[in-house]
Design a protein around this motif. Structure first.
Motif, PDB file in Angstrom:
ATOM      1  N   MET A  30       0.998  -1.284   0.002  1.00 56.04           N
ATOM      2  CA  MET A  30      -0.051   0.018   0.009  1.00 56.04           C
ATOM      3  C   MET A  30       1.008   1.227  -0.024  1.00 56.04           C
ATOM      4  O   MET A  30       0.738   2.140  -0.723  1.00 56.04           O
ATOM      5  CB  MET A  30      -0.991  -0.091   1.179  1.00 56.04           C
ATOM      6  N   ILE A  34       0.910   4.434  -2.375  1.00 60.31           N
ATOM      7  CA  ILE A  34       0.630   5.885  -2.070  1.00 60.31           C
ATOM      8  C   ILE A  34       1.469   6.589  -2.768  1.00 60.31           C
ATOM      9  O   ILE A  34       1.436   7.815  -3.081  1.00 60.31           O
ATOM     10  CB  ILE A  34       0.508   5.969  -0.414  1.00 60.31           C
TER      11      ILE A  34
ATOM     12  N   LEU B  33       0.624   9.743  14.965  1.00 54.68           N
ATOM     13  CA  LEU B  33       0.168   9.194  13.592  1.00 54.68           C
ATOM     14  C   LEU B  33      -0.914   9.944  12.970  1.00 54.68           C
ATOM     15  O   LEU B  33      -1.209  10.311  11.768  1.00 54.68           O
ATOM     16  CB  LEU B  33      -0.407   7.879  14.010  1.00 54.68           C
ATOM     17  N   THR B  37      -1.103  11.678   9.031  1.00 58.60           N
ATOM     18  CA  THR B  37      -2.015  11.188   8.283  1.00 58.60           C
ATOM     19  C   THR B  37      -3.408  12.176   7.869  1.00 58.60           C
ATOM     20  O   THR B  37      -3.924  12.061   6.876  1.00 58.60           O
ATOM     21  CB  THR B  37      -2.703  10.005   8.993  1.00 58.60           C
ATOM     22  N   ILE B  40      -2.012  14.288   5.081  1.00 58.72           N
ATOM     23  CA  ILE B  40      -1.801  13.325   3.911  1.00 58.72           C
ATOM     24  C   ILE B  40      -3.343  13.203   3.232  1.00 58.72           C
ATOM     25  O   ILE B  40      -3.602  13.353   2.001  1.00 58.72           O
ATOM     26  CB  ILE B  40      -1.349  11.729   4.173  1.00 58.72           C
ATOM     27  N   ALA B  44      -4.631  14.391  -0.340  1.00 60.80           N
ATOM     28  CA  ALA B  44      -5.261  13.421  -1.211  1.00 60.80           C
ATOM     29  C   ALA B  44      -6.694  14.056  -1.687  1.00 60.80           C
ATOM     30  O   ALA B  44      -7.263  13.244  -2.538  1.00 60.80           O
ATOM     31  CB  ALA B  44      -5.230  12.042  -0.716  1.00 60.80           C
ATOM     32  N   THR B  61      -4.991   1.324  11.242  1.00 63.67           N
ATOM     33  CA  THR B  61      -3.949   1.748  10.238  1.00 63.67           C
ATOM     34  C   THR B  61      -4.143   1.058   8.747  1.00 63.67           C
ATOM     35  O   THR B  61      -3.821   1.776   7.817  1.00 63.67           O
ATOM     36  CB  THR B  61      -2.465   1.668  10.842  1.00 63.67           C
ATOM     37  N   LEU B  62      -4.404  -0.379   8.850  1.00 62.01           N
ATOM     38  CA  LEU B  62      -4.618  -0.966   7.648  1.00 62.01           C
ATOM     39  C   LEU B  62      -5.637  -0.096   6.680  1.00 62.01           C
ATOM     40  O   LEU B  62      -5.535  -0.185   5.702  1.00 62.01           O
ATOM     41  CB  LEU B  62      -4.879  -2.425   7.987  1.00 62.01           C
ATOM     42  N   PHE B  65      -4.582   3.138   5.356  1.00 57.21           N
ATOM     43  CA  PHE B  65      -3.543   2.704   4.237  1.00 57.21           C
ATOM     44  C   PHE B  65      -4.313   2.180   3.039  1.00 57.21           C
ATOM     45  O   PHE B  65      -3.894   2.556   1.723  1.00 57.21           O
ATOM     46  CB  PHE B  65      -2.548   1.657   4.749  1.00 57.21           C
ATOM     47  N   ALA B  66      -5.116   1.308   3.242  1.00 58.32           N
ATOM     48  CA  ALA B  66      -6.046   0.755   2.121  1.00 58.32           C
ATOM     49  C   ALA B  66      -6.699   1.705   1.457  1.00 58.32           C
ATOM     50  O   ALA B  66      -6.661   1.753  -0.001  1.00 58.32           O
ATOM     51  CB  ALA B  66      -7.018  -0.597   2.752  1.00 58.32           C
ATOM     52  N   LEU B  68      -6.168   5.089   1.322  1.00 56.57           N
ATOM     53  CA  LEU B  68      -5.037   6.043   0.367  1.00 56.57           C
ATOM     54  C   LEU B  68      -4.543   5.257  -0.793  1.00 56.57           C
ATOM     55  O   LEU B  68      -4.310   5.677  -1.934  1.00 56.57           O
ATOM     56  CB  LEU B  68      -4.296   6.462   1.181  1.00 56.57           C
ATOM     57  N   ALA B  69      -4.248   3.923  -0.516  1.00 57.66           N
ATOM     58  CA  ALA B  69      -3.564   3.155  -1.632  1.00 57.66           C
ATOM     59  C   ALA B  69      -4.594   2.741  -2.761  1.00 57.66           C
ATOM     60  O   ALA B  69      -4.131   2.694  -3.893  1.00 57.66           O
ATOM     61  CB  ALA B  69      -3.106   1.726  -0.878  1.00 57.66           C
ATOM     62  N   PHE B  70      -6.006   2.435  -2.581  1.00 56.26           N
ATOM     63  CA  PHE B  70      -6.656   1.716  -3.362  1.00 56.26           C
ATOM     64  C   PHE B  70      -7.979   2.563  -3.962  1.00 56.26           C
ATOM     65  O   PHE B  70      -8.531   2.494  -4.906  1.00 56.26           O
ATOM     66  CB  PHE B  70      -7.165   0.460  -3.000  1.00 56.26           C
ATOM     67  N   GLY B  71      -8.006   3.717  -3.251  1.00 55.29           N
ATOM     68  CA  GLY B  71      -9.098   4.660  -3.627  1.00 55.29           C
ATOM     69  C   GLY B  71      -8.621   5.768  -4.539  1.00 55.29           C
ATOM     70  O   GLY B  71      -7.460   5.864  -4.775  1.00 55.29           O
TER      71      GLY B  71
END
Lengths: 230, 88
Positions: A30, A34, B33, B37, B40, B44, B61-62, B65-66, B68-71
């Motif tokens: 991930m 990012i 955190l 975040t 961030i 985004a 946290t997962l 992250f998910a 931000l990473a996949f959206g």
């Protein structure tokens, strides 16, 4: 017996080894994505691995998270080369267009062709308005007419406030920004996944503002519009 | 001090330690955190309040992250690609 022993061994290591490794792998993957979305090389996402360093790992991880949160992202285009604008009409307003002799597009994976060079001499500002016309992919006609009363117009989907609203799934919110000077027009991509093209050449956020005064065809996501003077 | 009083004292001290631990956990989470975040998420294009998902123990946290990473980032991503023919 061996199978039972292996199962017991795995069960014993489930919470101390297996799950942490899965968690680390997922979060690193991930982080990679990012980083790419922010415009950095994906391998910088490997900073996530620092979290497993015994003792100080989480401190290093947290510091790097803070650094990432507050440094400039390439996506924001702040690091793109920009040259001071020399307007024949006078000094540059706060949000002006870049000059002639624009920097070339940086080499990138989605660069089918370079942007056409700007004209040596821009035409005199004879018109006071512009028209963007075209159609949505479903055939719905689009037409935007705007004058030079405003210096900046935002193009985007209705999900966020925009001056020129395009209702299509490929349009970001916001998607791009038009910069207007007397007789001149500039376009800035805001980095949405749909993308922006000027006469077939991709415009990336790192390119900053590109002059489109003499451009004909603008593409926002899947929507192609023709630019003309009013 | 009889047994009842001693038990009450121990119970009170235990509750105090637990509450103190929760407060310390929240402070550390916020400072370490949630603040970065939050920024961030804002950059985004998401609501900064999404960073409060960090407060979910274990998977918070997962989840952040998910997303931000996949959206798809509303404020735009650096990975603009030409849409495929027929794709929306």
């Amino acid at each position: 017996m061996e199978a039972v022993g292996l199962g017991a061994l795995l069960a014993g290591k489930l919470f101390t080894v297996i799950l942490p490794i899965i968690f680390l792998g997922l979060t690193t993957w991930m982080s990679w994505r990012i980083m790419v979305k922010a415009g950095f090389p994906g391998y910088l996402g490997l900073f996530n691995i620092t979290g497993i360093i015994p003792g100080v790992g989480w401190i290093i991880w947290t510091i790097l998270l803070w650094v990432f949160a507050f440094i400039q992202w390439p996506r924001d285009g702040a690091s793109a080369p920009r040259v001071a604008y020399q307007s024949p009409a006078g000094p540059l307003p706060p949000q002006g267009l870049p000059p002639q002799g624009l920097p070339p597009l940086p080499p990138g994976p989605a660069t089918p062709q370079a942007l056409p060079p700007p004209p040596a001499q821009l035409p005199p500002p004879t018109a006071i308005g512009w028209v963007l016309s075209g159609a949505l992919p479903n055939g719905t006609p689009l037409r935007f007419a705007f004058d030079e009363s405003r210096q900046v117009l935002t193009i985007g989907a209705p999900a966020a406030p925009a001056d020129l609203t395009i209702i299509d799934g490929s349009i970001g919110a916001p998607h791009a920004r038009l910069h207007i000077l007397p007789g001149r027009l500039g376009l800035e991509d805001l980095g949405t996944s749909g993308g922006t093209w000027i006469d077939g050449a991709p415009l990336l956020p790192v390119n900053g503002i590109r002059e489109i005064t003499n451009s004909r065809e603008l593409r926002f996501g899947a929507v192609t519009l023709t630019l003309a003077r009013a | 001090m009889d047994d009842k009083t001693a038990f009450a004292w121990l119970l009170g001290a235990g509750v105090f330690v637990v509450i103190l631990g929760i407060i310390a956990y929240l402070v550390v989470m916020v400072l370490a955190l949630i603040i970065p975040t939050w920024r961030i998420c804002n950059r985004a294009g998401y609501s900064g309040a999404m960073s409060l998902l960090h407060l979910i123990p274990g998977v918070g946290t997962l989840i952040v992250f998910a997303i931000l990473a996949f959206g798809t980032w509303p404020a735009g991503e650096a990975t603009a690609r030409p849409p495929q023919p027929g794709a929306r």
